[in-house]
Design a protein around this motif. Structure first.
Motif, mmCIF file in Angstrom:
data_model
loop_
_atom_site.group_PDB
_atom_site.id
_atom_site.type_symbol
_atom_site.label_atom_id
_atom_site.label_comp_id
_atom_site.label_asym_id
_atom_site.label_seq_id
_atom_site.Cartn_x
_atom_site.Cartn_y
_atom_site.Cartn_z
ATOM 1 N N THR A 97 -39.726 37.623 62.720
ATOM 2 C CA THR A 97 -40.536 38.822 62.474
ATOM 3 C C THR A 97 -40.721 39.111 60.985
ATOM 4 O O THR A 97 -41.436 40.046 60.634
ATOM 5 N N THR A 98 -40.086 38.340 60.113
ATOM 6 C CA THR A 98 -40.191 38.575 58.674
ATOM 7 C C THR A 98 -41.470 37.932 58.143
ATOM 8 O O THR A 98 -41.709 36.753 58.409
ATOM 9 N N VAL A 154 -42.635 37.179 52.359
ATOM 10 C CA VAL A 154 -41.306 37.660 51.986
ATOM 11 C C VAL A 154 -40.290 36.523 52.077
ATOM 12 O O VAL A 154 -39.491 36.307 51.164
ATOM 13 N N GLU A 161 -38.617 47.235 49.015
ATOM 14 C CA GLU A 161 -39.216 47.231 50.354
ATOM 15 C C GLU A 161 -39.142 45.840 50.985
ATOM 16 O O GLU A 161 -38.849 45.693 52.183
ATOM 17 N N GLU A 162 -39.408 44.807 50.188
ATOM 18 C CA GLU A 162 -39.350 43.443 50.703
ATOM 19 C C GLU A 162 -37.920 43.041 51.047
ATOM 20 O O GLU A 162 -37.672 42.358 52.048
ATOM 21 N N GLN A 168 -35.653 45.050 52.032
ATOM 22 C CA GLN A 168 -35.326 45.722 53.278
ATOM 23 C C GLN A 168 -35.918 44.973 54.468
ATOM 24 O O GLN A 168 -35.271 44.835 55.517
ATOM 25 N N LYS A 169 -37.150 44.457 54.285
ATOM 26 C CA LYS A 169 -37.748 43.653 55.357
ATOM 27 C C LYS A 169 -36.934 42.399 55.611
ATOM 28 O O LYS A 169 -36.751 41.984 56.759
ATOM 29 N N ASP A 171 -33.806 43.303 57.356
ATOM 30 C CA ASP A 171 -34.068 43.699 58.738
ATOM 31 C C ASP A 171 -33.940 42.528 59.708
ATOM 32 O O ASP A 171 -33.852 42.739 60.924
ATOM 33 N N HIS A 172 -33.936 41.294 59.163
ATOM 34 C CA HIS A 172 -33.844 40.148 60.071
ATOM 35 C C HIS A 172 -32.529 40.162 60.842
ATOM 36 O O HIS A 172 -32.478 39.692 61.984
#
Length: 568
Positions: free
Chosen positions: A303-304, A308, A432-433, A435-436, A439-440
């Motif tokens: 989903t990343t 990124v 922000e990136e 954090q993305k 998030d994985h």
């Protein structure tokens, strides 16, 4: 009285011979019934023993051993169909009197060639008794193979002559699975009586042995199905891992290397006889659980966004925007040169001195040189290879405040978004990136929790998703602390960090020497990020040297692989 005697001959017959005959029949019937009951009970016990076993080699060996014990046979063989169903392959061969044991758990490989089920003309091979049983499904019970007709026992006779053996009675029956398909053949040789004399296989045991063969076939098929499902699952896991890594051309092999290193560390822990892991032992199921978790630990990266995952420079999104900055810089330089030319024309028109023209030229040259140096600085800042100190951040901010004119409008040298990304102090990802990217781990847990994991693998999502947790509680995604982080996740964290630090395929950093990688692991231990016990064992037992030899570039290995000492 006569009527009663006719109704009860056992009790009322006055003939002693009749008495003895009837008594013998009753006793024989009783012995037969007890024998049958014992056989049924033994058959049930064998079935339970087969069902409880998990190792296919042990199961096949048990089938032969139990069938031999059940029928008092000297020898036994289990054949299984090959995948193309064109041959019977020997899997277990036993002859007690000759001390022969091949296949199964014996440690001795079976060297006998497979039995062909078809002749060269395509017809069924009915000359070989095992092939005949496999193709027809019939049970063959031969009292004496030397007197049997219809089968070719030349191979058996050569075997006997070579080993001074005498094959006599033979019982051959198919192994049928739950769908009544033949999956193999069970062959027994030389039934023996209590005195050890070779006798034919009794017909009363054939049905019982056939029931045993059916039980065995079902167990074999069950384990094959489980094995096939397991192999399918393993392949699916690795396919997912391959799909994840296809998203990034820079991290190929990362998941595989982390999985292999994780298991190597776990195996080393299992072998510890002293120290903090002396009482720790991962069983087979726990090792499977950890291995699968390691292969799945980056599942959330599906989903990343690719820009990124693959962001090798700070201004990179779909493309690296430093080229846009470079083009803008050329426009700024041209604008500066044009302004200088305009000023020179004005001075010439006004008839001013040549000294003033020289000043304009030198000023313009200095400005252009400064612009070139600034662009060089921006390109360097864009790579993310060095830590951005405060003086560099200040220089970026000063550049961003400068403006240039275009079509009557004033524009800043750098946009707010460009300044924000170029000011990233470490690496190439902005907040922000990052954090993305972080998030994985959350997505890994979320995705894996959707799967119906069996009981033995139920901890896979938690282990896989916790490899970025830190002992001091500052990790992600759950901020676990201390003992809240399981040993499996701690092992994977060390493997993941070591692989990332030592990898030579990351575009945002130079390949790190082995000694520096170990030094950073030490810093992370002091900061209470990773488990020092694991790192100590990893280094003291030389696992880092084994990994380096297999995966690092020669120029990275600044530690002697034999002594473990740093090279001069």
């Amino acid at each position: 009285m006569a009527d009663e005697q006719q109704q009860n001959p056992i009790q009322f017959s006055e003939n002693p011979q009749v008495h003895r005959l009837i008594k013998g029949i009753v006793e024989d019937l009783k012995d037969f019934t007890e024998s049958q009951a014992a056989h049924l009970n033994e058959l049930a016990q064998i079935g339970r023993a087969l069902s409880a076993q998990r190792d296919p080699d042990v199961i096949l060996e048990m089938i032969v051993q139990q069938a031999r014990r059940f029928t008092h046979a000297d020898g036994g063989t289990v054949y299984l169909m090959t995948d193309d169903e064109k041959e019977l392959a020997f899997h277990v061969v036993q002859t007690e009197s000759l001390n022969i044991a091949m296949g199964g758990m014996s440690g001795n490989p079976v060297t006998i060639p497979n039995v062909q089920l078809c002749c060269t003309d395509g017809s069924s091979n009915h000359a070989n008794v095992s092939a005949y049983v496999a193709t027809t499904g019939e049970v063959v019970n031969i009292p004496d193979v030397y007197e049997a007709e219809g089968f070719n026992f030349e191979g058996t006779k050569k075997f006997d002559a070579a080993l001074n053996y005498r094959s006599m009675s033979m019982l051959v029956m198919p192994l049928r699975d739950h769908e009544d398909e033949i999956i193999g053949v069970l062959q027994l040789i030389n039934a023996r009586d209590k005195s050890g004399k070779t006798i034919p296989f009794s017909t009363e045991l054939v049905d019982m042995t056939l029931a045993l063969a059916s039980q065995a076939a079902v167990v074999i098929t069950q384990h094959r199905l489980i094995s096939d499902l397991k192999n399918l699952f393993e392949s699916f896991i690795k396919a997912i891992a391959a799909a994840i890594e296809e998203k990034s051309k820079y991290t190929g092999g990362h998941i595989q290397r982390v999985a292999e290193l994780t298991m190597r560390i776990a195996e080393q822990i299992n072998g510890q006889t002293e120290g903090p892991f002396a009482d720790v032992q991962f069983n087979a199921d726990e090792m499977d659980e950890l291995r699968i978790a390691a292969w799945m630990h980056d599942t959330g990266k599906i989903t990343t966004p690719e820009y990124v995952v693959d962001k090798c420079n700070k201004l990179e999104t779909i493309f690296d925007r430093i080229d846009l900055v470079g083009t803008r810089w050329q426009a700024i330089k041209l604008h500066r040169e044009l302004e200088a030319e305009k000023e020179k024309v004005r001075i010439l028109t006004e008839g001013k001195s040549d000294e003033r023209l020289k000043e304009i030229e030198e000023s313009c040259k200095a400005d252009l040189e400064q612009l070139d140096d600034d662009l060089k600085f921006l390109r360097s800042s864009n790579t993310g290879g060095e830590f951005m100190a405060d003086d560099k951040i200040e220089r970026l901010q000063n550049l961003a405040k400068q403006t240039y004119g275009s079509n009557g409008d004033q524009h800043r040298f750098l946009s707010d978004e460009e300044l924000y990304n170029l000011s990233i102090r470490k690496g190439t990802l902005n907040n922000e990136e990052r954090q993305k990217m972080n998030d994985h781990a959350t997505m890994t847990i979320k995705i894996l929790n959707q799967l119906p994991w069996p009981k033995k693998l139920r901890n896979v999502p938690q282990i896989a998703g916790a490899h970025h947790e830190k002992l001091d509680g500052t990790g992600y995604p759950s901020g676990l602390k201390g003992d809240e982080i399981g040993l499996g996740a701690r092992i994977m964290a060390v493997a993941d960090i070591f692989e990332a630090l030592s990898a030579s395929d990351r575009p945002y950093k130079k390949p790190m020497p082995l000694s520096q990688t170990i030094k950073i692991l030490g810093f992370m231990v002091k900061d209470q990020h990773i488990d020092g016990r694991i790192v100590d064992m990893f280094v003291n037992d030389g696992l880092h040297l084994e990994y380096a030899k297999e995966n690092l570039k020669p120029e990275q290995i600044d530690i002697d692989l034999e002594s473990g000492e740093k090279k001069d």
